[in-house]
Design an enzyme around this catalytic site. Structure first.
Site, PDB file in Angstrom:
ATOM      1  N   SER A 179       0.873  -1.179   0.000  1.00 29.54           N
ATOM      2  CA  SER A 179       0.000   0.000   0.000  1.00 29.54           C
ATOM      3  C   SER A 179       0.902   1.218   0.000  1.00 29.54           C
ATOM      4  O   SER A 179       2.012   1.179   0.546  1.00 29.54           O
ATOM      5  CB  SER A 179      -0.876   0.029   1.256  1.00 29.54           C
ATOM      6  OG  SER A 179      -1.511   1.284   1.395  1.00 29.54           O
TER       7      SER A 179
ATOM      8  N   TYR B  97      -1.352  -0.880  10.250  1.00 31.67           N
ATOM      9  CA  TYR B  97      -1.554  -1.338   8.868  1.00 31.67           C
ATOM     10  C   TYR B  97      -0.381  -0.891   7.991  1.00 31.67           C
ATOM     11  O   TYR B  97       0.175  -1.688   7.216  1.00 31.67           O
ATOM     12  CB  TYR B  97      -2.871  -0.768   8.342  1.00 31.67           C
ATOM     13  CG  TYR B  97      -3.131  -0.965   6.867  1.00 31.67           C
ATOM     14  CD1 TYR B  97      -3.623  -2.167   6.376  1.00 31.67           C
ATOM     15  CD2 TYR B  97      -2.904   0.074   5.954  1.00 31.67           C
ATOM     16  CE1 TYR B  97      -3.887  -2.341   5.022  1.00 31.67           C
ATOM     17  CE2 TYR B  97      -3.167  -0.083   4.606  1.00 31.67           C
ATOM     18  CZ  TYR B  97      -3.648  -1.289   4.143  1.00 31.67           C
ATOM     19  OH  TYR B  97      -3.898  -1.463   2.789  1.00 31.67           O
TER      20      TYR B  97
HETATM   21  P1  NAP Z   1     -11.743  -5.472   0.265  1.00 32.16           P
HETATM   22  O1  NAP Z   1     -12.601  -4.850  -0.761  1.00 32.16           O
HETATM   23  O2  NAP Z   1     -12.008  -5.216   1.717  1.00 32.16           O
HETATM   24  O3  NAP Z   1     -11.735  -7.056  -0.002  1.00 32.16           O
HETATM   25  C1  NAP Z   1     -10.996  -7.867   0.870  1.00 32.16           C
HETATM   26  C2  NAP Z   1     -10.938  -9.266   0.306  1.00 32.16           C
HETATM   27  O4  NAP Z   1     -10.057 -10.028   1.145  1.00 32.16           O
HETATM   28  C3  NAP Z   1     -12.273  -9.983   0.342  1.00 32.16           C
HETATM   29  O5  NAP Z   1     -12.307 -10.861  -0.754  1.00 32.16           O
HETATM   30  C4  NAP Z   1     -12.223 -10.746   1.668  1.00 32.16           C
HETATM   31  O6  NAP Z   1     -13.019 -11.927   1.672  1.00 32.16           O
HETATM   32  C5  NAP Z   1     -10.755 -11.113   1.708  1.00 32.16           C
HETATM   33  N1  NAP Z   1     -10.221 -11.335   3.053  1.00 32.16           N
HETATM   34  C6  NAP Z   1     -10.228 -10.509   4.128  1.00 32.16           C
HETATM   35  N2  NAP Z   1      -9.616 -11.080   5.176  1.00 32.16           N
HETATM   36  C7  NAP Z   1      -9.213 -12.309   4.748  1.00 32.16           C
HETATM   37  C8  NAP Z   1      -8.555 -13.389   5.386  1.00 32.16           C
HETATM   38  N3  NAP Z   1      -8.172 -13.343   6.680  1.00 32.16           N
HETATM   39  N4  NAP Z   1      -8.318 -14.507   4.658  1.00 32.16           N
HETATM   40  C9  NAP Z   1      -8.714 -14.598   3.350  1.00 32.16           C
HETATM   41  N5  NAP Z   1      -9.345 -13.601   2.706  1.00 32.16           N
HETATM   42  C10 NAP Z   1      -9.589 -12.478   3.407  1.00 32.16           C
HETATM   43  O7  NAP Z   1     -10.189  -5.102   0.044  1.00 32.16           O
HETATM   44  P2  NAP Z   1      -9.463  -4.348  -1.198  1.00 32.16           P
HETATM   45  O8  NAP Z   1      -9.670  -2.887  -1.030  1.00 32.16           O
HETATM   46  O9  NAP Z   1      -9.799  -5.003  -2.454  1.00 32.16           O
HETATM   47  O10 NAP Z   1      -7.932  -4.615  -0.810  1.00 32.16           O
HETATM   48  C11 NAP Z   1      -7.192  -5.695  -1.343  1.00 32.16           C
HETATM   49  C12 NAP Z   1      -5.738  -5.517  -0.948  1.00 32.16           C
HETATM   50  O11 NAP Z   1      -5.253  -4.258  -1.433  1.00 32.16           O
HETATM   51  C13 NAP Z   1      -5.471  -5.528   0.556  1.00 32.16           C
HETATM   52  O12 NAP Z   1      -4.256  -6.192   0.810  1.00 32.16           O
HETATM   53  C14 NAP Z   1      -5.339  -4.054   0.889  1.00 32.16           C
HETATM   54  O13 NAP Z   1      -4.571  -3.828   2.038  1.00 32.16           O
HETATM   55  C15 NAP Z   1      -4.689  -3.536  -0.373  1.00 32.16           C
HETATM   56  N6  NAP Z   1      -4.889  -2.104  -0.571  1.00 32.16           N
HETATM   57  C16 NAP Z   1      -6.125  -1.593  -0.771  1.00 32.16           C
HETATM   58  C17 NAP Z   1      -6.282  -0.218  -0.929  1.00 32.16           C
HETATM   59  C18 NAP Z   1      -7.621   0.436  -1.150  1.00 32.16           C
HETATM   60  O14 NAP Z   1      -7.711   1.675  -1.116  1.00 32.16           O
HETATM   61  N7  NAP Z   1      -8.683  -0.303  -1.404  1.00 32.16           N
HETATM   62  C19 NAP Z   1      -5.159   0.618  -0.872  1.00 32.16           C
HETATM   63  C20 NAP Z   1      -3.918   0.049  -0.648  1.00 32.16           C
HETATM   64  C21 NAP Z   1      -3.779  -1.302  -0.502  1.00 32.16           C
HETATM   65  P3  NAP Z   1     -14.625 -11.912   2.012  1.00 32.16           P
HETATM   66  O15 NAP Z   1     -15.302 -11.406   0.766  1.00 32.16           O
HETATM   67  O16 NAP Z   1     -14.938 -13.338   2.308  1.00 32.16           O
HETATM   68  O17 NAP Z   1     -14.789 -11.002   3.181  1.00 32.16           O
END
Ligand code: NAP
Length: 250
Positions: free
Chosen positions: A145, A159
């Site tokens: 991130s 985080y």
């Molecule tokens: P999101 O929309 O909250 O989706 C999270 C996904 O991870 C869901 O499929 C969830 O499954 C799964 N998950 C959560 N905890 C888990 C666990 N313990 N074991 C297995 N699966 C798990 O997240 P996102 O925004 O797409 O983020 C994806 C990645 O990008 C993360 O690593 C996040 O830190 C990184 N990121 C995101 C952003 C942002 O702004 N969105 C920015 C920087 C980095 P369920 O559907 O079953 O809940």
């Protein structure tokens, strides 16, 4: 088993992970869609992969537990019998808290899911991909991130520190397995419009932050998926140990 490559996406049921699964299908990957609890969302991603002409399975499993990691890889082995790509995407945030409010339980979970989960999944992937272990090579992309660089003060320094660990792990693992046919890279998303902000209690965060982002808007899950697909692909055969900002200049 067909000759198509097999990709495991942790947290593939929603957000960036779901976008990666669907984009990967159209590039010919068969996809293992891991999820934590939202079976319905994972099933929808499986259907979208199939609609794009590829094959997929949904796999329940918590990457923050050893039993979960074991179950995820056992399911991949049973369904596909091989592995060529891993996207360490599953990740969590918490509600905005200062250091003096962050509980030991939250800190433990933050690192177990975001750091230990990614490292354990990478280890299992290396066992299957490395030429040292009889594999045919492969590619790993870790989700860092831009918080790893900015530190996320007043929001979630835990985080940000976890994502800093992912950056360091990416560089080290890339060098460790480079001669074994495995490339390891990371992306650093900025503010991306997904459910993760609501899960941290800030449903409007992506929209509210737009004026502070140099390009003046949040990114989409698809825009991050495009960068991940590039790093996974044969267009990036000389790219390893790289950390690509996908942050709209943030
Ligand atoms: P999101 O929309 O909250 O989706 C999270 C996904 O991870 C869901 O499929 C969830 O499954 C799964 N998950 C959560 N905890 C888990 C666990 N313990 N074991 C297995 N699966 C798990 O997240 P996102 O925004 O797409 O983020 C994806 C990645 O990008 C993360 O690593 C996040 O830190 C990184 N990121 C995101 C952003 C942002 O702004 N969105 C920015 C920087 C980095 P369920 O559907 O079953 O809940």
């Amino acid at each position: 088993m067909s000759g198509e490559r097999v990709l495991l996406v942790t947290g593939g049921s929603r957000g960036i992970g779901a976008a990666v699964c669907i984009a990967a299908a159209s590039e010919g990957w068969r996809v293992a869609v891991n999820y934590a609890s939202n079976r319905q969302a994972a099933d929808e991603v499986v259907r979208a992969v199939e609609a794009a002409g590829s094959a997929a399975i949904a796999i329940e499993g918590d990457v923050g537990s050893e039993a979960g990691v074991t179950a995820i890889f056992a399911a991949v082995d049973a369904a596909f019998g091989s592995l060529d790509g891993l996207v360490n995407n599953a990740g969590i945030v918490g509600p905005p808290q200062r250091i003096d409010e962050i509980s030991p339980e939250r800190l433990d979970r933050m690192f177990r899911v975001n750091v230990t989960g990614s490292i354990r999944c990478a280890a299992e992937a290396v066992l299957r991909m490395s030429t040292r272990h009889g594999g045919r090579g492969g590619s790993i992309v870790n989700l860092s991130s831009i918080a790893a660089v900015l530190g996320a003060p007043g929001q979630y320094v835990d985080y940000a520190a976890a994502k800093g660990a992912i950056d360091t792990f990416t560089v080290g693992l890339a060098r460790e397995v480079a001669a074994e046919g495995i490339r390891v890279n990371a992306v650093r998303p900025g503010i991306i419009d997904t459910d993760i902000h609501a899960s941290g209690g800030l449903p409007d965060r992506a929209r509210d932050m737009a004026p502070s982002i140099p390009v003046q808007r949040p990114g989409t899950a698809g825009e991050v998926a495009d960068a991940i697909l590039y790093l996974l692909s044969d267009k990036a055969t000389y790219v390893t140990g790289a950390i690509l900002n996908v942050s709209g200049g943030r």
